[in-house]
Design a protein around this motif. Sequence first.
Motif, short mmCIF file in Angstrom:
data_model
loop_
_atom_site.label_atom_id
_atom_site.label_comp_id
_atom_site.label_asym_id
_atom_site.label_seq_id
_atom_site.Cartn_x
_atom_site.Cartn_y
_atom_site.Cartn_z
N GLY A 126 22.72 32.05 -42.66
CA GLY A 126 22.32 30.68 -42.39
C GLY A 126 22.03 29.90 -43.66
N ALA A 127 21.38 30.53 -44.62
CA ALA A 127 21.08 29.86 -45.89
C ALA A 127 22.36 29.59 -46.67
CB ALA A 127 20.12 30.72 -46.71
N PHE A 128 23.26 30.55 -46.68
CA PHE A 128 24.55 30.40 -47.37
C PHE A 128 25.31 29.20 -46.80
CE2 PHE A 128 29.09 31.56 -47.69
CZ PHE A 128 29.20 31.94 -49.02
N SER A 129 25.29 29.08 -45.49
CA SER A 129 25.95 27.96 -44.82
C SER A 129 25.27 26.64 -45.16
CB SER A 129 25.94 28.18 -43.30
OG SER A 129 26.52 27.09 -42.62
N LYS A 130 23.95 26.63 -45.16
CA LYS A 130 23.19 25.41 -45.45
C LYS A 130 23.56 24.83 -46.80
CE LYS A 130 18.92 25.48 -46.96
NZ LYS A 130 17.46 25.67 -47.08
N HIS A 131 23.83 25.69 -47.76
CA HIS A 131 24.16 25.23 -49.11
C HIS A 131 25.66 24.96 -49.30
CE1 HIS A 131 20.14 25.70 -50.74
NE2 HIS A 131 20.06 26.89 -50.17
N GLY A 132 26.44 25.10 -48.22
CA GLY A 132 27.86 24.78 -48.29
C GLY A 132 28.65 25.68 -49.21
N LEU A 133 28.24 26.94 -49.31
CA LEU A 133 28.87 27.82 -50.30
C LEU A 133 30.19 28.43 -49.84
CD1 LEU A 133 25.70 29.60 -51.73
CD2 LEU A 133 27.07 27.81 -52.79
N LEU A 134 30.45 28.41 -48.52
CA LEU A 134 31.71 28.98 -48.06
C LEU A 134 32.90 28.23 -48.66
CD1 LEU A 134 33.32 30.95 -46.33
CD2 LEU A 134 33.11 29.35 -44.42
N ALA A 135 32.82 26.91 -48.71
CA ALA A 135 33.91 26.13 -49.29
C ALA A 135 34.16 26.52 -50.75
CB ALA A 135 33.60 24.63 -49.18
N SER A 136 33.08 26.77 -51.48
CA SER A 136 33.22 27.18 -52.88
C SER A 136 33.92 28.54 -52.99
CB SER A 136 31.84 27.27 -53.55
OG SER A 136 31.19 26.03 -53.52
N VAL A 137 33.55 29.46 -52.12
CA VAL A 137 34.15 30.79 -52.14
C VAL A 137 35.63 30.72 -51.77
CG1 VAL A 137 34.09 33.08 -51.10
CG2 VAL A 137 31.96 31.95 -51.70
N LEU A 138 35.96 29.88 -50.79
CA LEU A 138 37.36 29.76 -50.39
C LEU A 138 38.21 29.20 -51.53
CD1 LEU A 138 36.97 28.46 -46.73
CD2 LEU A 138 37.67 30.75 -47.47
N ARG A 139 37.66 28.28 -52.30
CA ARG A 139 38.41 27.76 -53.45
C ARG A 139 38.68 28.87 -54.46
NH1 ARG A 139 35.17 23.10 -52.46
NH2 ARG A 139 33.54 23.80 -53.91
N VAL A 140 37.70 29.74 -54.66
CA VAL A 140 37.89 30.87 -55.58
C VAL A 140 38.96 31.81 -55.03
CG1 VAL A 140 36.79 32.89 -56.62
CG2 VAL A 140 35.53 30.74 -56.46
N GLY B 125 15.16 30.46 -54.16
CA GLY B 125 16.03 29.42 -54.70
C GLY B 125 17.25 29.93 -55.43
N LEU B 126 17.74 31.12 -55.05
CA LEU B 126 18.83 31.73 -55.81
C LEU B 126 20.23 31.38 -55.29
CD1 LEU B 126 17.42 35.32 -56.52
CD2 LEU B 126 17.14 33.21 -57.84
N TRP B 127 20.34 30.92 -54.03
CA TRP B 127 21.68 30.67 -53.50
C TRP B 127 22.44 29.61 -54.31
CZ3 TRP B 127 24.50 33.94 -51.29
CH2 TRP B 127 24.02 34.80 -50.29
N PRO B 128 21.85 28.44 -54.58
CA PRO B 128 22.60 27.46 -55.39
C PRO B 128 22.94 27.98 -56.78
CG PRO B 128 20.72 26.42 -54.30
CD PRO B 128 20.56 27.90 -54.12
N ARG B 129 22.05 28.78 -57.33
CA ARG B 129 22.29 29.32 -58.68
C ARG B 129 23.42 30.35 -58.65
NH1 ARG B 129 16.12 30.64 -60.31
NH2 ARG B 129 17.01 31.22 -62.34
N LEU B 130 23.49 31.15 -57.59
CA LEU B 130 24.63 32.06 -57.45
C LEU B 130 25.92 31.27 -57.28
CD1 LEU B 130 23.15 34.79 -55.07
CD2 LEU B 130 24.14 35.22 -57.34
#
Length: 309
Positions: free
Chosen positions: A125-139, A89-94
């Motif tokens: 796949g997990a990173f994508s599932k949590h929609g984290l790419l959009a967050s990284v692109l904003r950074v 459960g660390l991806w959302p926390r990261l």
Amino acid sequence: MESLLKWAVLNTATANEDAPHDATRPAPQKLDPAVIDAILGKPASVQMTECMEAVEHPSTPSNARIIALDDLEMLVENIDNASNVEPLGLWPRLGALYTDKDAGVRSGALWVSATALQHNPRAQGAFSKHGLLASVLRVLEADEAAGVRAKALLCVSAFIRANAAGLAEFIALDGLALLKRALESAVEQGLAALAQKLLFLLGAVVDEALDENTPEELRPAARLPAAIADLGFIDIAANAMLRFANDNDAAAAVFGRAAAFLVSLSGTGEGKKAVCASTLLCQAVDHARASDTIADPADVQALDDVFNQ
């Protein structure tokens, strides 16, 4: 340690050895888990969770939070540990740390993410599932710290390279246009190291698209190099060559990265036509040719070969 040795003797000795016979032999002693942890070390999953808890705890000092992320990054260098980021459960926390008020924590969280994503389809796949790419692109586009933006770019690279699904998601989020803005900004602000990293990623993605030895399911669309050319990256790369020409520490490195990208882009007919049509690029190459310090002669020659073929 003495109690551990006694336990080992009592529990491994055979009937012919000096251990007590069954009638008098005491029941096997259970070791305290703390003793096992002290001897063998805690399981990686426990260490990973403890690192994250230390980062998130409100009383943890800034430097200790960064050290905890460094420790977590070393743990996820192991591909099995990287794959366990999702079950733990660390991806959302990261992802929540990408916008932390502490730039060192933001940078560390992105570095952990990039390391976990590297050549790891399960993690991707997990990173994508949590929609984290959009967050990284904003950074990557908006963070005030250049070092954090560099780590965000590393994370993007780890997600999209050799990952056709990840690249498709990146393009759907208008990632190429964002890379264009990021490169323009890096050149404008004189951030040579970030400009080099952006140019390297562009060249690597083009190379993957044109590499016939790469399995088709991992290869970007063949149209990608032309799309990159159409977006105006050629003139931005040429501008980078000119912008850093007077920077003795960065000129040759930036020119080399830009040249490698442009030579790769010339691997298609459309790409070569666009490269050869750039007046700004011709100026940059002429300027480099007239100096011994702006560029490695081999890089200048590589672009001359494109122009003359």
